[in-house]
Design an enzyme around this catalytic site. Structure first.
Site, PDB file in Angstrom:
ATOM      1  N   HIS A  11      -5.985   2.454   1.313  1.00 25.87           N
ATOM      2  CA  HIS A  11      -5.215   3.618   1.732  1.00 25.87           C
ATOM      3  C   HIS A  11      -5.786   4.304   2.977  1.00 25.87           C
ATOM      4  O   HIS A  11      -5.072   4.550   3.952  1.00 25.87           O
ATOM      5  CB  HIS A  11      -5.152   4.647   0.604  1.00 25.87           C
ATOM      6  CG  HIS A  11      -4.561   4.119  -0.662  1.00 25.87           C
ATOM      7  ND1 HIS A  11      -3.547   3.182  -0.686  1.00 25.87           N
ATOM      8  CD2 HIS A  11      -4.830   4.406  -1.960  1.00 25.87           C
ATOM      9  CE1 HIS A  11      -3.230   2.919  -1.948  1.00 25.87           C
ATOM     10  NE2 HIS A  11      -3.986   3.639  -2.727  1.00 25.87           N
ATOM     11  N   ASP A  35       0.882  -1.162   0.000  1.00 29.19           N
ATOM     12  CA  ASP A  35       0.000   0.000   0.000  1.00 29.19           C
ATOM     13  C   ASP A  35       0.916   1.208   0.000  1.00 29.19           C
ATOM     14  O   ASP A  35       1.519   1.539   1.020  1.00 29.19           O
ATOM     15  CB  ASP A  35      -0.899   0.005   1.247  1.00 29.19           C
ATOM     16  CG  ASP A  35      -1.920   1.135   1.224  1.00 29.19           C
ATOM     17  OD1 ASP A  35      -1.637   2.176   0.583  1.00 29.19           O
ATOM     18  OD2 ASP A  35      -2.981   1.005   1.848  1.00 29.19           O
ATOM     19  N   HIS A  36       1.043   1.865  -1.162  1.00 26.31           N
ATOM     20  CA  HIS A  36       2.084   2.892  -1.280  1.00 26.31           C
ATOM     21  C   HIS A  36       1.846   4.079  -0.362  1.00 26.31           C
ATOM     22  O   HIS A  36       2.781   4.826  -0.062  1.00 26.31           O
ATOM     23  CB  HIS A  36       2.218   3.348  -2.742  1.00 26.31           C
ATOM     24  CG  HIS A  36       1.074   4.177  -3.243  1.00 26.31           C
ATOM     25  ND1 HIS A  36      -0.030   3.634  -3.831  1.00 26.31           N
ATOM     26  CD2 HIS A  36       0.885   5.516  -3.245  1.00 26.31           C
ATOM     27  CE1 HIS A  36      -0.858   4.597  -4.175  1.00 26.31           C
ATOM     28  NE2 HIS A  36      -0.333   5.753  -3.845  1.00 26.31           N
TER      29      HIS A  36
END
Length: 510
Positions: free
Chosen positions: A258, A194-195
């Site tokens: 996110h 999950d950037h």
């Protein structure tokens, strides 16, 4: 100057040299994010010596053509600029491997090439597989890696996999994918990316809370009135994104991963230690404590979905959501969603968490705002500006990474007048340089075997458990809540404002 917020957050091992195999290597993610991230690590001297990169994809390409395409995009997007001399050296470690994702012979040829690379190094080697393909190929890629023995770790060496989002489309598909992964790689070798968790400010939430004595004693329902998380995007469906987005929607595309991850970091209890599982154990507890919105009535009261109509963004005329390229003209997919959530724990009982995310809003920004209760208004109630409200702590995730604290101060002058002011901290100005890209940190962590900033299996499933109730009420219930609308370039539908007005609150202006 070194950045103290990046140092000592976790005691991780040094990143080790490996061969990085990227599945879906001709896609946008590889060209715009992954290869530039590895290049920037090389520029900063953080990429371990001897790292090789193999792009695995279906199109016919030579090594030279593949490298040329990567270089063109790197010139455009690289955080550190583009040094032709350094790139010339860097690209020697990049190869292209052509194969269909469903062709087992292609995986066997890959295994043979990896063995040859290992022999060149004088023995076995570490392997990092990055699954960046379209989601429908996740299963076959993972199962094929196992079939040819590439998921097995050699004595003294490791084999790990990074799986891109979306990790499933609902709880059932996420559980299925978790089963496929667990039958291929051990959980300790599985990295669900999950950037957002790689962004500097997201990493700093724990430091801000637990390393500063002025915050943690106030971090509870006695002093905090509400928490808001906003992820605003000014873009629409450019670049052909409508085909994917119209199947996913804002709730599944952003909230499930996110924004629930950010909420978990804000709401978690102090972990017992800074190990990967120590941190993730506390995040899972938050997700398990979310009050379930499991009836159409609760969803109607606490969730707003909307689509944008034609309007103006940055003075540019834009079309409505249903008129976007590759979007169904009768689509019932939300391009905006706002939620009111509660966490049923002693710390957060009674504190609403408001989350909103949407396309075609006035600006691009992601932030968390923690709104503290206003002090008793007994001393200054007759003074102008005294009703400005409580203190607000704002954590800016993007694009202007930093932290600000709003407080009330006396205006200069001979009379007693009060006005809100901000104490502001910017990463770029405070440390003399911008923050590294999220993928740089996450790739380096995977090479080091540090899974702190990656989602664990139970995290993913708990998040989907919460989201599934809403999705089913929207698309399977006979009494589905209505789809609101708003003009592109505005801050969302009136129904989202009304959601907060019910509690006497309003959205923070960005």
């Amino acid at each position: 100057m070194s950045n103290p917020f990046r140092e000592d957050l976790v005691s991780r091992s040094r990143a080790e040299a490996c061969t990085v195999v990227i599945f879906g290597a001709t896609g946008d993610l590889t060209h715009r994010k992954l290869v530039p991230a590895l290049y920037n690590l090389a520029v900063d001297g953080e990429l371990p010596h001897g790292v090789k990169i193999i792009g695995f994809a279906r199109r016919e390409k030579s090594n030279e053509v593949f490298r040329e395409g990567l270089e063109e995009l790197n010139k455009e997007v690289s955080r550190s600029g583009h040094d032709s001399e350094l790139w010339s050296e860097y690209q020697e470690s990049i190869e292209y491997h052509q194969s269909e994702f469903t062709d087992i012979d292609g995986y066997q040829r890959l295994a043979d090439r990896l063995d040859a690379i290992d022999r060149e190094r004088g023995g076995a080697g570490n392997r990092l597989f990055y699954v960046a393909s379209a989601p429908e190929f996740f299963d076959v890629i993972l199962e094929s890696l196992k079939a040819v023995g590439l998921s097995n770790s050699a004595e003294g060496y490791w084999s790990r996999v990074i799986v891109e989002k979306p990790f499933g489309t609902d709880l059932a598909t996420a559980q299925h994918l978790n089963e496929v992964v667990s039958n291929t790689f051990d959980e300790k070798d599985t990295y669900r990316i999950d950037h957002y968790l790689g962004k500097e400010t997201a990493q700093n939430i724990m430091v801000l809370r637990f390393a500063n004595a002025i915050f943690e004693p106030l971090w509870n329902n006695k002093y905090i009135e509400q928490v808001q998380i906003t992820c605003a995007e000014h873009l629409g469906m450019e670049g052909g994104r409508g085909g994917y987005y119209d199947k996913a929607g804002a709730l599944r595309d952003m909230v499930q991963n996110h924004l629930l991850q950010l909420l978990s970091l804000v709401a978690m209890e102090p972990p017992t230690d800074l190990s990967a599982d120590g941190v993730r154990d506390e995040k899972v507890k938050v997700l398990r404590s979310l009050r379930q919105l499991d009836t159409p009535e609760l969803i109607r009261e606490n969730v707003v979905r909307a689509q944008y109509s034609a309007g103006h963004v940055d003075t540019k005329q834009v079309v409505g959501y249903r008129d976007e390229d590759r979007v169904d003209p009768e689509s019932m997919t939300e391009a905006y969603v706002a939620l009111r959530m509660h966490i049923d724990t002693w710390r957060w009982s009674g504190v609403p968490f408001y989350v909103r995310v949407g396309k075609r809003l006035p600006k691009k920004a992601t932030e968390i705002s923690v709104h503290f209760k206003a002090p008793p208004n007994v001393l200054f109630n007759a003074i102008p500006g005294a009703t400005a409200g409580g203190n607000v702590l704002v954590i800016r995730i993007q694009p202007d990474e930093g932290i600000s604290l709003r407080m009330v101060s006396k205006l200069p002058g001979t009379t007693l007048r009060m006005e809100p002011v901000k104490m502001d901290f910017h990463y770029a100005t405070s440390f003399g340089k911008g923050s590294p890209e999220a993928y740089e940190r996450l790739l380096l962590d995977a090479m080091a075997g540090d899974a702190t900033l990656f989602a664990r299996r139970d995290e993913v499933e708990e998040a989907w458990r919460f989201i599934d109730h809403i999705e089913k009420a929207w698309h399977e219930s006979e009494s589905a809540p209505a789809m609101a609308d708003f003009v592109a370039g505005s801050w969302g539908p009136k129904a989202a404002d009304d959601l907060l007005k019910q509690d006497g609150n309003s959205w923070r202006r960005l």
